[in-house]
Scaffold this active site. Structure first.
Site, PDB file in Angstrom:
ATOM      1  N   GLU A 170     -10.157   3.720   4.683  1.00 21.61           N
ATOM      2  CA  GLU A 170      -9.342   4.474   3.737  1.00 21.61           C
ATOM      3  C   GLU A 170      -9.819   4.133   2.337  1.00 21.61           C
ATOM      4  O   GLU A 170      -9.745   2.977   1.908  1.00 21.61           O
ATOM      5  CB  GLU A 170      -7.841   4.153   3.898  1.00 21.61           C
ATOM      6  CG  GLU A 170      -7.253   4.692   5.200  1.00 21.61           C
ATOM      7  CD  GLU A 170      -5.725   4.631   5.261  1.00 21.61           C
ATOM      8  OE1 GLU A 170      -5.114   3.883   4.456  1.00 21.61           O
ATOM      9  OE2 GLU A 170      -5.151   5.333   6.108  1.00 21.61           O
ATOM     10  N   GLN A 197      -2.284   2.155  15.462  1.00 20.98           N
ATOM     11  CA  GLN A 197      -1.292   2.656  14.506  1.00 20.98           C
ATOM     12  C   GLN A 197      -0.378   3.709  15.159  1.00 20.98           C
ATOM     13  O   GLN A 197       0.843   3.657  15.021  1.00 20.98           O
ATOM     14  CB  GLN A 197      -2.024   3.264  13.304  1.00 20.98           C
ATOM     15  CG  GLN A 197      -1.109   3.725  12.170  1.00 20.98           C
ATOM     16  CD  GLN A 197      -1.908   4.294  10.991  1.00 20.98           C
ATOM     17  OE1 GLN A 197      -3.143   4.248  10.977  1.00 20.98           O
ATOM     18  NE2 GLN A 197      -1.213   4.826  10.010  1.00 20.98           N
ATOM     19  N   HIS A 213      -3.800  13.937   1.235  1.00 19.14           N
ATOM     20  CA  HIS A 213      -3.945  13.033   2.380  1.00 19.14           C
ATOM     21  C   HIS A 213      -2.715  13.116   3.286  1.00 19.14           C
ATOM     22  O   HIS A 213      -2.833  13.272   4.510  1.00 19.14           O
ATOM     23  CB  HIS A 213      -4.156  11.597   1.900  1.00 19.14           C
ATOM     24  CG  HIS A 213      -4.114  10.584   3.004  1.00 19.14           C
ATOM     25  ND1 HIS A 213      -5.093  10.485   3.955  1.00 19.14           N
ATOM     26  CD2 HIS A 213      -3.183   9.645   3.325  1.00 19.14           C
ATOM     27  CE1 HIS A 213      -4.778   9.519   4.820  1.00 19.14           C
ATOM     28  NE2 HIS A 213      -3.630   8.993   4.449  1.00 19.14           N
ATOM     29  N   ASP A 220       0.849  -1.190   0.000  1.00 19.34           N
ATOM     30  CA  ASP A 220       0.000   0.000   0.000  1.00 19.34           C
ATOM     31  C   ASP A 220       0.885   1.240   0.000  1.00 19.34           C
ATOM     32  O   ASP A 220       1.845   1.327   0.772  1.00 19.34           O
ATOM     33  CB  ASP A 220      -0.910  -0.008   1.237  1.00 19.34           C
ATOM     34  CG  ASP A 220      -1.993   1.059   1.149  1.00 19.34           C
ATOM     35  OD1 ASP A 220      -2.342   1.479   0.024  1.00 19.34           O
ATOM     36  OD2 ASP A 220      -2.493   1.471   2.215  1.00 19.34           O
ATOM     37  N   GLU A 224      -9.469   3.816  -1.405  1.00 17.77           N
ATOM     38  CA  GLU A 224      -8.304   3.680  -2.271  1.00 17.77           C
ATOM     39  C   GLU A 224      -8.666   2.945  -3.561  1.00 17.77           C
ATOM     40  O   GLU A 224      -9.744   2.354  -3.677  1.00 17.77           O
ATOM     41  CB  GLU A 224      -7.191   2.878  -1.552  1.00 17.77           C
ATOM     42  CG  GLU A 224      -6.852   3.432  -0.171  1.00 17.77           C
ATOM     43  CD  GLU A 224      -5.525   2.927   0.371  1.00 17.77           C
ATOM     44  OE1 GLU A 224      -4.742   2.324  -0.404  1.00 17.77           O
ATOM     45  OE2 GLU A 224      -5.283   3.132   1.570  1.00 17.77           O
ATOM     46  N   ARG A 273      -6.575   3.573  14.115  1.00 12.01           N
ATOM     47  CA  ARG A 273      -5.667   4.718  14.312  1.00 12.01           C
ATOM     48  C   ARG A 273      -4.969   4.708  15.666  1.00 12.01           C
ATOM     49  O   ARG A 273      -3.842   5.186  15.781  1.00 12.01           O
ATOM     50  CB  ARG A 273      -6.434   6.033  14.144  1.00 12.01           C
ATOM     51  CG  ARG A 273      -7.105   6.213  12.807  1.00 12.01           C
ATOM     52  CD  ARG A 273      -6.103   6.151  11.666  1.00 12.01           C
ATOM     53  NE  ARG A 273      -6.772   6.355  10.385  1.00 12.01           N
ATOM     54  CZ  ARG A 273      -6.186   6.139   9.212  1.00 12.01           C
ATOM     55  NH1 ARG A 273      -4.931   5.710   9.164  1.00 12.01           N
ATOM     56  NH2 ARG A 273      -6.842   6.331   8.098  1.00 12.01           N
ATOM     57  N   LYS A 330      -3.346  -2.319  10.454  1.00 10.42           N
ATOM     58  CA  LYS A 330      -3.930  -2.441   9.125  1.00 10.42           C
ATOM     59  C   LYS A 330      -4.043  -3.886   8.641  1.00 10.42           C
ATOM     60  O   LYS A 330      -4.762  -4.145   7.678  1.00 10.42           O
ATOM     61  CB  LYS A 330      -3.097  -1.623   8.123  1.00 10.42           C
ATOM     62  CG  LYS A 330      -3.304  -0.116   8.291  1.00 10.42           C
ATOM     63  CD  LYS A 330      -2.259   0.672   7.542  1.00 10.42           C
ATOM     64  CE  LYS A 330      -2.497   2.172   7.646  1.00 10.42           C
ATOM     65  NZ  LYS A 330      -3.582   2.655   6.773  1.00 10.42           N
ATOM     66  N   GLU A 370      -9.291  12.245   8.664  1.00 11.28           N
ATOM     67  CA  GLU A 370      -9.262  13.590   8.091  1.00 11.28           C
ATOM     68  C   GLU A 370     -10.618  14.288   8.218  1.00 11.28           C
ATOM     69  O   GLU A 370     -10.686  15.475   8.531  1.00 11.28           O
ATOM     70  CB  GLU A 370      -8.868  13.517   6.612  1.00 11.28           C
ATOM     71  CG  GLU A 370      -7.441  13.069   6.382  1.00 11.28           C
ATOM     72  CD  GLU A 370      -7.254  12.609   4.942  1.00 11.28           C
ATOM     73  OE1 GLU A 370      -6.870  13.439   4.110  1.00 11.28           O
ATOM     74  OE2 GLU A 370      -7.525  11.428   4.642  1.00 11.28           O
ATOM     75  N   THR A 388      -8.359  -5.999   4.699  1.00  8.95           N
ATOM     76  CA  THR A 388      -8.372  -5.042   3.596  1.00  8.95           C
ATOM     77  C   THR A 388      -9.433  -5.557   2.630  1.00  8.95           C
ATOM     78  O   THR A 388      -9.383  -6.726   2.239  1.00  8.95           O
ATOM     79  CB  THR A 388      -7.008  -4.993   2.875  1.00  8.95           C
ATOM     80  OG1 THR A 388      -5.987  -4.708   3.826  1.00  8.95           O
ATOM     81  CG2 THR A 388      -7.001  -3.948   1.764  1.00  8.95           C
ATOM     82  N   ASP A 441      -8.726   0.201   2.852  1.00  7.48           N
ATOM     83  CA  ASP A 441      -7.633  -0.166   3.759  1.00  7.48           C
ATOM     84  C   ASP A 441      -8.057   0.209   5.181  1.00  7.48           C
ATOM     85  O   ASP A 441      -7.679   1.254   5.714  1.00  7.48           O
ATOM     86  CB  ASP A 441      -6.361   0.590   3.330  1.00  7.48           C
ATOM     87  CG  ASP A 441      -5.211   0.395   4.298  1.00  7.48           C
ATOM     88  OD1 ASP A 441      -5.174  -0.638   4.985  1.00  7.48           O
ATOM     89  OD2 ASP A 441      -4.333   1.287   4.365  1.00  7.48           O
TER      90      ASP A 441
HETATM   91 MN    MN Z   1      -3.821   2.952   3.082  1.00  8.78          MN
END
Ligand code: MN
Length: 374
Positions: free
Chosen positions: A163, A204, A102, A95, A165, A201, A217, A322, A221, A197
């Site tokens: 996420e 992470q 971003h 990834d 993507e 948080r 993560k 975000e 997925t 994804d």
């Molecule tokens: Mn990602």
């Protein structure tokens, strides 16, 4: 207009009534059963890998063959009557982090006192290796991950995120020791999938120093059931925003091309963001060239993803991190203030792109519901 007309013809793997998995092509609200309509063994396979391994000449011939079958009025199985499966066996999964908007937003949220972008960001597409074995098909429930949220604090993630993507699926392998140049994307990439994804948080933020994402993560997925052939996206190529400083030669200065794919993020039945992939900084050919510049080989079934797609606008952000600015600015969904994902939330990612016929393609959607931690 289903977005699945003759200008699209994406591939997937399906079964009917518990029968064998086989390759199908989506046409409007039906599926062409290629195992039944041809005598090609790679189309009777339970994954797209045997077809993908045959390379671009066979992909072109197969697409022509499918167009012929459609013209001939071949019957389709109603999509409502089939079970769709993970379309290919994922080999390696990488990834990237290739959206400047971003990366800038995340930098501002996570490191408010430092530079938003790290010094390397505009010199190479940053990426990490993910977990191929936990890539699942659209519709698979996502169990809230448990892990270390901080020192002496183990429990279910409280900051579970999505996420939005795009994923690129490799068909043709490359030999160990031979970098793939930016010019060779279409020789190796079979097609494109939607991709979520999922990211925890809190796990992470605690674990990522200094080696990057790991358990935050790797729990799941999600990709779409349908793989859109690269050839169906011929009309979607666009120039990406200018790259400054000039990238290294192997990243193909002046050929930064991307895809004009519009993304829609739906949470709890409401569209909460519309990120444009055309605003990405690094394009897929550059990501592929970077991924192999050290001589790493490609395998059939490799998957590499764009990184979260975010545009410049407040409603173009492809993650809840975000959209809620790190959880500090809740936003309203269906009349309630929200930050991160709650148990029972359903997330749907939708994608569309200009087609060669002048209309729009609908890429495969990516759907997932959050189940409580175990
Ligand atoms: Mn990602």
């Amino acid at each position: 207009m289903t977005g699945f007309g003759t200008d699209h013809l994406p591939y997937g793997v399906f079964s009917v009534d518990g029968g064998p998995r086989r390759v199908g092509v989506r046409l409007d609200d039906g599926v062409l059963d290629l195992a039944a309509l041809t005598d090609r063994p790679e189309l009777a396979a339970p994954s797209l890998n045997p077809l993908m391994a045959l390379g671009p000449q066979v992909w072109r011939e197969t697409r022509e063959h499918v167009a012929y079958l459609v013209d001939a009025g071949s019957p389709t199985v109603p999509v409502a009557d089939v079970v769709l499966h993970l379309p290919f066996e994922v080999a390696d999964y990488v990834d990237f982090y290739a959206s400047e908007h971003h990366a800038t937003n995340v930098g501002r949220i996570m490191r408010p006192d430092g530079e938003a972008l790290t010094p390397n960001w505009k010199h190479l597409p940053i990426g990490y290796h993910g977990r191929a074995g936990t890539v699942v098909a659209s519709g698979t429930p996502v169990v809230r991950p448990t892990g270390q949220r901080h020192a002496d604090d183990v429990g279910p993630s409280r900051r579970l995120d999505l996420e939005a993507e795009l994923g690129f699926v490799v068909g043709t392998p490359s030999p160990l020791g031979s970098p793939v140049p930016v010019s060779d994307l279409a020789d190796h990439v079979f097609g494109v999938v939607g991709l979520n994804d999922w990211s925890a948080r809190d796990l992470q933020a605690w674990e990522y120093v200094p080696l990057g994402p790991f358990l935050a993560k790797s729990f799941a997925t999600t990709i779409s059931h349908w793989v859109t052939p690269l050839a169906a996206l011929d009309a979607a190529w666009c120039d990406l925003p200018a790259q400054d400083p000039r990238p290294a030669d192997y990243l193909g200065p002046d050929v930064a091309r991307g895809l004009d794919v519009d993304v829609e993020v739906e949470l709890a039945g409401e569209v909460v963001a519309r990120p444009p992939y055309s605003s990405h900084y690094w394009g897929p050919a550059q990501m592929l060239a970077h991924l192999t510049v050290n001589g790493a080989s490609l395998r059939t079934g490799d998957l590499f993803a764009s990184g979260t797609i975010s545009g410049p606008g407040a409603h173009q952000r492809g993650s809840l991190l975000e959209l809620s600015w790190g959880g500090r600015e809740p936003f309203v969904v269906a009349g309630r203030e929200r930050t991160f994902l709650e148990d029972g939330d359903e997330v749907v990612l939708r994608y569309s792109a200009p087609s060669t016929s002048g209309g729009r393609l609908t890429l495969g959607e990516v759907r997932g519901t959050i189940h409580p931690a175990r």
